[in-house]
Design an enzyme around this catalytic site. Structure first.
Site, PDB file in Angstrom:
ATOM      1  CB  ALA A 292      12.837  35.218 107.214  1.00  0.00           C
ATOM      2  N   GLY A 293      12.811  34.390 103.645  1.00  0.00           N
ATOM      3  CA  GLY A 293      11.897  34.037 102.556  1.00  0.00           C
ATOM      4  C   GLY A 293      11.975  32.543 102.264  1.00  0.00           C
ATOM      5  N   GLY A 294      11.528  32.169 101.063  1.00  0.00           N
ATOM      6  CA  GLY A 294      11.473  30.751 100.703  1.00  0.00           C
ATOM      7  C   GLY A 294      12.828  30.059 100.761  1.00  0.00           C
TER       8      GLY A 294
ATOM      9  CE  LYS B  85      11.820  27.464  94.181  1.00  0.00           C
ATOM     10  NZ  LYS B  85      13.088  27.753  94.849  1.00  0.00           N
TER      11      LYS B  85
HETATM   12  P1  NDP Z   1      11.740  35.659  98.772  1.00  0.00           P
HETATM   13  O1  NDP Z   1      11.150  36.771  98.007  1.00  0.00           O
HETATM   14  O2  NDP Z   1      10.849  34.584  99.322  1.00  0.00           O
HETATM   15  O3  NDP Z   1      12.569  36.264 100.023  1.00  0.00           O
HETATM   16  C1  NDP Z   1      13.444  37.339  99.869  1.00  0.00           C
HETATM   17  C2  NDP Z   1      14.177  37.604 101.184  1.00  0.00           C
HETATM   18  O4  NDP Z   1      15.103  38.667 100.955  1.00  0.00           O
HETATM   19  C3  NDP Z   1      13.276  38.061 102.318  1.00  0.00           C
HETATM   20  O5  NDP Z   1      13.812  37.638 103.542  1.00  0.00           O
HETATM   21  C4  NDP Z   1      13.359  39.593 102.197  1.00  0.00           C
HETATM   22  O6  NDP Z   1      13.069  40.269 103.408  1.00  0.00           O
HETATM   23  C5  NDP Z   1      14.811  39.753 101.854  1.00  0.00           C
HETATM   24  N1  NDP Z   1      15.102  41.016 101.173  1.00  0.00           N
HETATM   25  C6  NDP Z   1      14.889  41.328  99.875  1.00  0.00           C
HETATM   26  N2  NDP Z   1      15.313  42.577  99.604  1.00  0.00           N
HETATM   27  C7  NDP Z   1      15.821  43.064 100.768  1.00  0.00           C
HETATM   28  C8  NDP Z   1      16.429  44.301 101.142  1.00  0.00           C
HETATM   29  N3  NDP Z   1      16.615  45.286 100.262  1.00  0.00           N
HETATM   30  N4  NDP Z   1      16.847  44.464 102.425  1.00  0.00           N
HETATM   31  C9  NDP Z   1      16.687  43.461 103.332  1.00  0.00           C
HETATM   32  N5  NDP Z   1      16.106  42.260 103.039  1.00  0.00           N
HETATM   33  C10 NDP Z   1      15.696  42.072 101.774  1.00  0.00           C
HETATM   34  O7  NDP Z   1      12.852  35.030  97.822  1.00  0.00           O
HETATM   35  P2  NDP Z   1      13.491  33.572  97.925  1.00  0.00           P
HETATM   36  O8  NDP Z   1      13.763  33.287  99.355  1.00  0.00           O
HETATM   37  O9  NDP Z   1      12.693  32.608  97.148  1.00  0.00           O
HETATM   38  O10 NDP Z   1      14.856  33.748  97.132  1.00  0.00           O
HETATM   39  C11 NDP Z   1      15.935  34.496  97.685  1.00  0.00           C
HETATM   40  C12 NDP Z   1      17.146  34.331  96.821  1.00  0.00           C
HETATM   41  O11 NDP Z   1      17.635  33.007  96.897  1.00  0.00           O
HETATM   42  C13 NDP Z   1      16.869  34.612  95.338  1.00  0.00           C
HETATM   43  O12 NDP Z   1      17.739  35.613  94.914  1.00  0.00           O
HETATM   44  C14 NDP Z   1      17.175  33.326  94.635  1.00  0.00           C
HETATM   45  O13 NDP Z   1      17.855  33.552  93.423  1.00  0.00           O
HETATM   46  C15 NDP Z   1      18.083  32.619  95.629  1.00  0.00           C
HETATM   47  N6  NDP Z   1      17.971  31.164  95.482  1.00  0.00           N
HETATM   48  C16 NDP Z   1      19.080  30.499  95.067  1.00  0.00           C
HETATM   49  C17 NDP Z   1      19.039  29.145  94.851  1.00  0.00           C
HETATM   50  C18 NDP Z   1      20.266  28.457  94.378  1.00  0.00           C
HETATM   51  O14 NDP Z   1      20.164  27.272  94.046  1.00  0.00           O
HETATM   52  N7  NDP Z   1      21.414  29.100  94.338  1.00  0.00           N
HETATM   53  C19 NDP Z   1      17.813  28.366  95.085  1.00  0.00           C
HETATM   54  C20 NDP Z   1      16.705  29.164  95.538  1.00  0.00           C
HETATM   55  C21 NDP Z   1      16.800  30.514  95.712  1.00  0.00           C
HETATM   56  P3  NDP Z   1      11.546  40.634 103.833  1.00  0.00           P
HETATM   57  O15 NDP Z   1      10.962  39.379 104.450  1.00  0.00           O
HETATM   58  O16 NDP Z   1      11.721  41.738 104.797  1.00  0.00           O
HETATM   59  O17 NDP Z   1      10.838  41.049 102.573  1.00  0.00           O
END
Ligand code: NDP
Length: 280
Positions: free
Chosen positions: A129-131, A69
């Site tokens: 706070a991810g993508g 992305k």
């Molecule tokens: P990223 O990897 O960029 O971000 C993941 C986020 O989840 C971060 O904030 C991370 O925290 C947090 N996280 C992951 N595991 C844990 C845990 N065990 N405890 C606490 N926090 C956790 O992923 P994306 O943002 O790209 O995607 C996130 C989700 O959104 C995906 O599952 C994806 O399927 C979904 N999504 C859905 C869409 C839809 O159309 N329905 C479209 C796009 C995404 P930290 O910063 O601390 O690592």
């Protein structure tokens, strides 16, 4: 007769579990368009070649998912407003000879949410706070959210998102470190899981929240589309909250993509039904 079909598709890695192709094919069928959507596994080192190939073959556009992305941006001619603000692209659109990057993730989420509640003037608690969280937060702010609380495990990403929101939008924002079960403060209207917790195969995964802090007036949304009914949403439903699932976010961002590529707005319910038939 015309035997040349317009081509669209998706570049991601992994790609096998991405159901987008099913809903886009349903949209093309419903619109009466003889278009192709090809789900392709493209590894990071092959992204440049894949994009050049799509351009060479005259594709109408394509989706990019994890991990492309951000990397795809360097291969495009310009970015739409949302993509520029979010710093990531999930939908690429051919406009004449130019390739334009758009981001429909956040707008798709807001469209899904709007069916239950408008974010305008609301206080929102956002887990992650991810993508995806970044796209959702930016669009909620642009849609008039009053205040966004960003709750994240890593302080660096959470802090970055809050700084970004303060710099580029008029929503008030605040970072809360997620180092204990999150208790939803009074005054929060909408709670959103934008983390990857609960995504298949982690189907029992549940974001750490204090379930006793959920009130019936709260709207609870999850970005996870597989499974559509996550333990997070189940808990919210048990309390009596209205909910919005990640399947609807997926559908609504797909509606925007099809509209960008074809100029026609597909029927979201047909796309959702195609996904529901998969019994994710
Ligand atoms: P990223 O990897 O960029 O971000 C993941 C986020 O989840 C971060 O904030 C991370 O925290 C947090 N996280 C992951 N595991 C844990 C845990 N065990 N405890 C606490 N926090 C956790 O992923 P994306 O943002 O790209 O995607 C996130 C989700 O959104 C995906 O599952 C994806 O399927 C979904 N999504 C859905 C869409 C839809 O159309 N329905 C479209 C796009 C995404 P930290 O910063 O601390 O690592």
């Amino acid at each position: 007769m015309n035997f040349l079909k317009p081509i669209t598709g998706s570049f991601a890695c992994p790609a096998a579990e991405n159901p987008t192709v099913v809903m886009i094919e349903a949209a093309y069928k419903q619109l009466g368009l003889d278009w192709l959507y090809v789900n392709l596994e493209v590894s990071p080192y092959a992204l440049a070649d894949a994009v050049h190939g799509a351009k060479a073959m005259g594709w109408r556009g394509f989706n990019c998912s994890i991990p492309h992305k951000v990397a795809v941006i360097s291969h495009l001619d310009e970015l739409g407003k949302s993509a520029r603000l979010i710093g990531a692209v999930n939908t690429i659109v051919r406009q004449g000879d130019r390739w334009v990057g758009e981001n429909t993730d956040g707008r798709g989420f807001v469209s899904a949410l709007q069916k239950v509640i408008s974010p305008k003037g609301k206080t929102i608690a956002l887990l992650g706070a991810g993508g995806a969280a970044r796209a959702v937060a930016v669009e909620l702010a642009l849609a008039g959210a009053k205040r966004i609380l960003v709750i994240n495990r890593s302080a660096s990403r959470g802090g970055e998102l809050v700084t970004h929101l303060s710099k580029h939008t008029s929503a008030a924002s605040e970072f809360i470190l997620w180092d204990k079960p999150f208790s939803v403060p009074e005054g929060v209207d909408i709670l959103i899981n934008a983390t990857s917790i609960g995504l298949y195969p982690d189907v029992d995964g549940m974001p750490e929240i204090d379930v006793s802090s959920l009130s019936t007036s709260l709207v609870v949304a999850d970005g996870i589309h597989n499974p559509p009914l996550t333990p997070f949403l189940k808990s919210a439903k048990q309390v009596g909250c209205q909910t919005v699932d990640g399947l609807e976010m997926l559908v609504q961002q797909g509606v925007l993509g099809v509209e960008y590529w074809t100029g026609f707005r597909p029927d979201a319910s047909v796309m959702r039904a195609a996904l529901e038939n998969l019994h994710l």
